[in-house]
Write a protein that holds these residues in place. Structure first.
Motif, PDB file in Angstrom:
ATOM      1  N   SER A  24       0.836  -1.207   0.000  1.00  0.00           N
ATOM      2  CA  SER A  24       0.000   0.000   0.000  1.00  0.00           C
ATOM      3  C   SER A  24       0.872   1.259   0.000  1.00  0.00           C
ATOM      4  O   SER A  24       2.064   1.211   0.321  1.00  0.00           O
ATOM      5  CB  SER A  24      -0.863  -0.047   1.275  1.00  0.00           C
TER       6      SER A  24
ATOM      7  N   ASP B 215       5.005  -7.566   2.978  1.00  0.00           N
ATOM      8  CA  ASP B 215       3.985  -6.864   3.774  1.00  0.00           C
ATOM      9  C   ASP B 215       3.320  -7.867   4.716  1.00  0.00           C
ATOM     10  O   ASP B 215       3.274  -9.078   4.454  1.00  0.00           O
ATOM     11  CB  ASP B 215       2.916  -6.231   2.886  1.00  0.00           C
TER      12      ASP B 215
ATOM     13  N   TYR C 262       4.930   7.789  18.103  1.00  0.00           N
ATOM     14  CA  TYR C 262       5.317   7.870  16.685  1.00  0.00           C
ATOM     15  C   TYR C 262       6.488   8.838  16.536  1.00  0.00           C
ATOM     16  O   TYR C 262       7.455   8.550  15.822  1.00  0.00           O
ATOM     17  CB  TYR C 262       4.126   8.347  15.847  1.00  0.00           C
TER      18      TYR C 262
ATOM     19  N   THR D 267      -2.146   8.245   1.647  1.00  0.00           N
ATOM     20  CA  THR D 267      -1.999   6.783   1.704  1.00  0.00           C
ATOM     21  C   THR D 267      -3.085   6.230   2.630  1.00  0.00           C
ATOM     22  O   THR D 267      -3.980   6.959   3.052  1.00  0.00           O
ATOM     23  CB  THR D 267      -0.614   6.379   2.282  1.00  0.00           C
TER      24      THR D 267
END
Ligand code: NAD
Length: 252
Positions: free
Chosen positions: A15, A36, A155, A190
């Motif tokens: 993706s 993936d 993150y 995305t």
């Protein structure tokens, strides 16, 4: 073709940014390992590459698992004989939690997928690269790896660590024919927002203050072009660097 016969592994390639890197690398002549957690998605990308006359395999990999990393690199070497280019792209968002609200399991998951995986894949390919005195590592970091509040604390910390690891790896092996660079994308169109499952209201509110200065959302193809440059010999003197690709967002 810029990557003729090079063997390239791209993680998280079912993706978004990873998919576009895999497609572009194949177009440029690379043999691409489409890796993936989402095996069905990876296999679709592999089939698209083959339909366009390229060479690819798909491998199911959870980058958070050491045994999957071992299998990814070993299967690549068994299939194509070596690895030339490693793109550490797989990644997930947090839920914008500030440090006061982080749960251990969320912190550990983000670190495992975004950061520890990059160390483990790199650790596994370095002996291959050292033996032939050549190899390229590209780590997909984030504007959140250079700035304080593009996401939550986990993150942000995970991507800052990736940039530190990139610099260290680039410098350590600079005289061994190995280059290691990072890309710090800004906001890109995305599927990554699907990993934001229950946004922290306070943290998201603080992070979104900065969105007002974002000129636009980028396309994954625009990140792939930079990943192609970094993988190619044209970037022979680029090492340990983090290339910001954000349409000017962090220039403000
Ligand atoms: P995406 O969700 O479209 O693609 C990420 C892929 O990674 C997916 O196919 C997913 O299945 C895979 N993945 C998730 N967890 C995995 C795991 N444990 N093991 C293997 N694969 C796994 O997102 P994207 O935006 O293309 O993300 C790619 C990279 O770009 C990430 O590292 C992300 O942090 C970084 N990035 C994205 C943006 C953005 O705005 N989209 C900005 C900066 C950085």
């Amino acid at each position: 073709m810029k990557l003729h016969n090079k063997v390239a592994i791209v993680t998280g390639a079912a993706s978004g940014i990873g998919k576009q890197i895999a497609l572009l690398y194949a177009k440029e002549g690379a043999k691409v390992v489409v890796s993936d957690l989402n095996f069905e998605g990876a296999t679709k990308v592999m089939e698209e590459i083959k339909a366009n006359g390229g060479n690819a395999i798909s491998i199911k990999t959870n980058v958070a698992l050491e045994e999957d990393i071992q299998n990814l690199i070993d299967t690549t070497v068994n299939t194509y004989g070596t690895v030339d280019i490693l793109v550490n792209n797989a990644g997930i968002m947090d839920n914008f939690e500030p440090v006061g609200d982080i749960e251990d399991k969320n912190w550990e998951q983000i670190m495992a997928v975004n950061t520890t995986s990059v160390m483990r894949t790199s650790r596994k390919v370095i002996p291959i690269f050292l033996k032939k005195a050549s190899g390229v590592i590209i780590n997909i970091a984030s504007a959140g790896g250079l700035n304080g509040a593009r996401a939550g604390a986990a993150y942000t910390a995970s991507k800052h660590a990736v940039i530190g690891l990139t610099k260290n790896t680039g410098f350590m092996y600079a005289q061994n024919g190995i280059r290691c660079n990072a890309i710090a994308p800004g906001a890109v169109e995305t599927n990554i927002s699907s990993t934001i499952t229950h946004p922290d209201k306070f943290g998201a509110g603080r992070a979104y203050v900065g969105m007002a200065t974002n000129p636009r959302i980028g396309k994954p193809e625009e990140i792939a072009q930079v990943a192609l440059f970094l993988a190619s010999d044209e970037a022979s003197f680029v090492n340990g660097a983090t290339i910001v690709v954000d349409g000017g967002w962090t220039a403000y």
